[in-house]
Motif scaffolding. Structure first.
Motif, PDB file in Angstrom:
ATOM      1  N   TRP A 112      67.365 126.791 -11.068  1.00 54.63           N
ATOM      2  CA  TRP A 112      67.409 125.891 -12.223  1.00 54.63           C
ATOM      3  C   TRP A 112      67.712 124.449 -11.806  1.00 54.63           C
ATOM      4  O   TRP A 112      68.567 123.787 -12.377  1.00 54.63           O
ATOM      5  N   THR A 113      67.011 123.979 -10.797  1.00 51.00           N
ATOM      6  CA  THR A 113      67.172 122.606 -10.336  1.00 51.00           C
ATOM      7  C   THR A 113      65.849 121.865 -10.507  1.00 51.00           C
ATOM      8  O   THR A 113      64.791 122.490 -10.652  1.00 51.00           O
ATOM      9  N   PRO A 114      65.868 120.522 -10.484  1.00 51.84           N
ATOM     10  CA  PRO A 114      64.639 119.758 -10.717  1.00 51.84           C
ATOM     11  C   PRO A 114      63.504 120.076  -9.753  1.00 51.84           C
ATOM     12  O   PRO A 114      62.331 119.981 -10.120  1.00 51.84           O
ATOM     13  N   ASP A 118      60.531 123.302 -10.889  1.00 48.08           N
ATOM     14  CA  ASP A 118      60.120 122.881 -12.226  1.00 48.08           C
ATOM     15  C   ASP A 118      59.760 124.103 -13.065  1.00 48.08           C
ATOM     16  O   ASP A 118      58.650 124.621 -12.986  1.00 48.08           O
ATOM     17  N   PHE A 119      60.703 124.546 -13.877  1.00 46.86           N
ATOM     18  CA  PHE A 119      60.504 125.767 -14.643  1.00 46.86           C
ATOM     19  C   PHE A 119      59.465 125.599 -15.748  1.00 46.86           C
ATOM     20  O   PHE A 119      58.901 126.571 -16.225  1.00 46.86           O
ATOM     21  N   SER A 120      59.210 124.357 -16.151  1.00 46.09           N
ATOM     22  CA  SER A 120      58.205 124.127 -17.187  1.00 46.09           C
ATOM     23  C   SER A 120      56.821 124.564 -16.714  1.00 46.09           C
ATOM     24  O   SER A 120      55.958 124.904 -17.533  1.00 46.09           O
ATOM     25  N   PHE A 144      67.034 124.919 -20.754  1.00 43.20           N
ATOM     26  CA  PHE A 144      65.847 125.756 -20.967  1.00 43.20           C
ATOM     27  C   PHE A 144      66.106 126.941 -21.892  1.00 43.20           C
ATOM     28  O   PHE A 144      65.163 127.499 -22.457  1.00 43.20           O
ATOM     29  N   LEU A 145      67.351 127.379 -22.065  1.00 44.01           N
ATOM     30  CA  LEU A 145      67.623 128.553 -22.880  1.00 44.01           C
ATOM     31  C   LEU A 145      67.071 128.436 -24.303  1.00 44.01           C
ATOM     32  O   LEU A 145      66.429 129.376 -24.798  1.00 44.01           O
ATOM     33  N   PRO A 146      67.289 127.326 -25.029  1.00 41.20           N
ATOM     34  CA  PRO A 146      66.686 127.209 -26.361  1.00 41.20           C
ATOM     35  C   PRO A 146      65.158 127.236 -26.329  1.00 41.20           C
ATOM     36  O   PRO A 146      64.522 127.764 -27.250  1.00 41.20           O
ATOM     37  N   LEU A 147      64.571 126.690 -25.270  1.00 39.47           N
ATOM     38  CA  LEU A 147      63.116 126.705 -25.140  1.00 39.47           C
ATOM     39  C   LEU A 147      62.597 128.128 -24.939  1.00 39.47           C
ATOM     40  O   LEU A 147      61.552 128.503 -25.477  1.00 39.47           O
ATOM     41  N   LEU A 148      63.355 128.927 -24.182  1.00 43.06           N
ATOM     42  CA  LEU A 148      62.967 130.325 -23.979  1.00 43.06           C
ATOM     43  C   LEU A 148      63.077 131.110 -25.283  1.00 43.06           C
ATOM     44  O   LEU A 148      62.224 131.952 -25.583  1.00 43.06           O
ATOM     45  N   HIS A 149      64.140 130.862 -26.045  1.00 39.70           N
ATOM     46  CA  HIS A 149      64.331 131.544 -27.326  1.00 39.70           C
ATOM     47  C   HIS A 149      63.175 131.214 -28.263  1.00 39.70           C
ATOM     48  O   HIS A 149      62.620 132.100 -28.944  1.00 39.70           O
TER      49      HIS A 149
END
Length: 279
Positions: A145-147, A150-152, A193-198
């Motif tokens: 979870w670092t820049p 890029d998880f996006s 990212f957690l809200p984005l995953l939800h």
């Protein structure tokens, strides 16, 4: 302190950061030329060192990594025990009712005797553990979870995949399994990212994404259960690779590195395999 300046960075801080980066790069270039030997993890990194640090010749060697033997395919019994302990449906509300509960269960079987991926049934008074007929495909992604990871990129790929599945399902219903994406690791960008995953899970019926923090002994088991393993990793200027990708190759499953440095995949993995056998 050493992050790249952004548009939001103040002018004074930009000057400081740029100066530090320039000094550090000059320091590394001077010492690199003085070293007796250099080890790189890919041939691409060896070439990059030559282009940017003027390091060439016999003192540069590519050293490939190999995983320990504990990274292996997980047996169905181990898989059942693992997912019973992890209790993915109990720990993740968005997975409740995601799969069809009617899965050819025997009358003696209770919901507690099945997981998202396995089921335990009785045959001649003997317990038999089998894969569920409607089990989802399991995709495992390891990230810090670092820049630089890029998880996006993964979310964008899953969006496209879901669209493809939806379109294909119109002509051939139920021809695709549902997909569960398990993301392991901790890091500074996880809370972002957690809200984005939800939100992603609410909007996509075929694909769900959850996060897990695993004990060290459970991590190889989870990888051994995976249908596909994925990494989002830039490495060093896009030229390196983490150990996990080679670990995944030991499973001899449908594994491909969907990474920004995918041009190095054959180099990183092919030398480990001869046909369908490991070195």
């Amino acid at each position: 302190m050493f992050e790249s300046p952004t548009q939001q960075t103040s002018f004074h801080r930009t000057i400081i950061l740029t100066s530090i980066r320039t000094i550090a790069k000059s320091y590394e270039r001077i010492l690199a030329a003085m070293a007796d030997a250099h080890l790189t993890v890919t041939h691409a990194m060896e070439v990059w060192l030559g282009e940017h640090f003027n390091v060439h010749g016999a003192n540069v060697r590519v050293l490939y990594d190999k995983p320990p033997m504990l990274f292996r395919p997980t047996t169905i019994d181990e898989e059942h025990e693992l997912f019973q302990r992890l209790d993915l449906e109990g720990e993740n509300e968005q997975l409740n009712g995601w799969l069809d509960r009617v899965d050819g269960m025997h009358e003696e079987q209770t919901p507690s005797e099945q997981t998202l991926f396995t089921k335990c049934s009785l045959h001649n008074s003997e317990q038999i553990i089998q894969p569920r007929q409607n089990r989802p495909a399991l995709l495992v992604s390891s990230t810090s979870w670092t820049p630089d990871e890029d998880f996006s990129v993964l979310l964008e790929a899953l969006e496209k995949l879901h669209t493809l599945i939806m379109n294909a399902s119109k002509s051939t219903p139920s021809s695709f399994p549902k997909i569960l994406v398990v993301v392991t690791g901790k890091g500074p960008q996880k809370e972002y990212f957690l809200p984005l995953l939800h939100k992603f899970n609410e909007q996509h019926q075929y694909i769900k994404v959850i996060t897990l923090w695993l004990e060290a002994s459970d991590y190889p088991k989870l990888l051994g259960c995976a249908t596909l393993d994925e990494l989002v990793k830039d490495g060093v200027n896009g030229r390196g690779y983490p150990l996990e990708d080679v670990e995944m190759e030991r499973y001899r499953q449908n594994i491909r590195g969907m990474t920004r440095w995918r041009e190095n995949w054959d180099e990183c993995a092919r030398h480990l395999i001869v046909g369908d056998k490991l070195d």
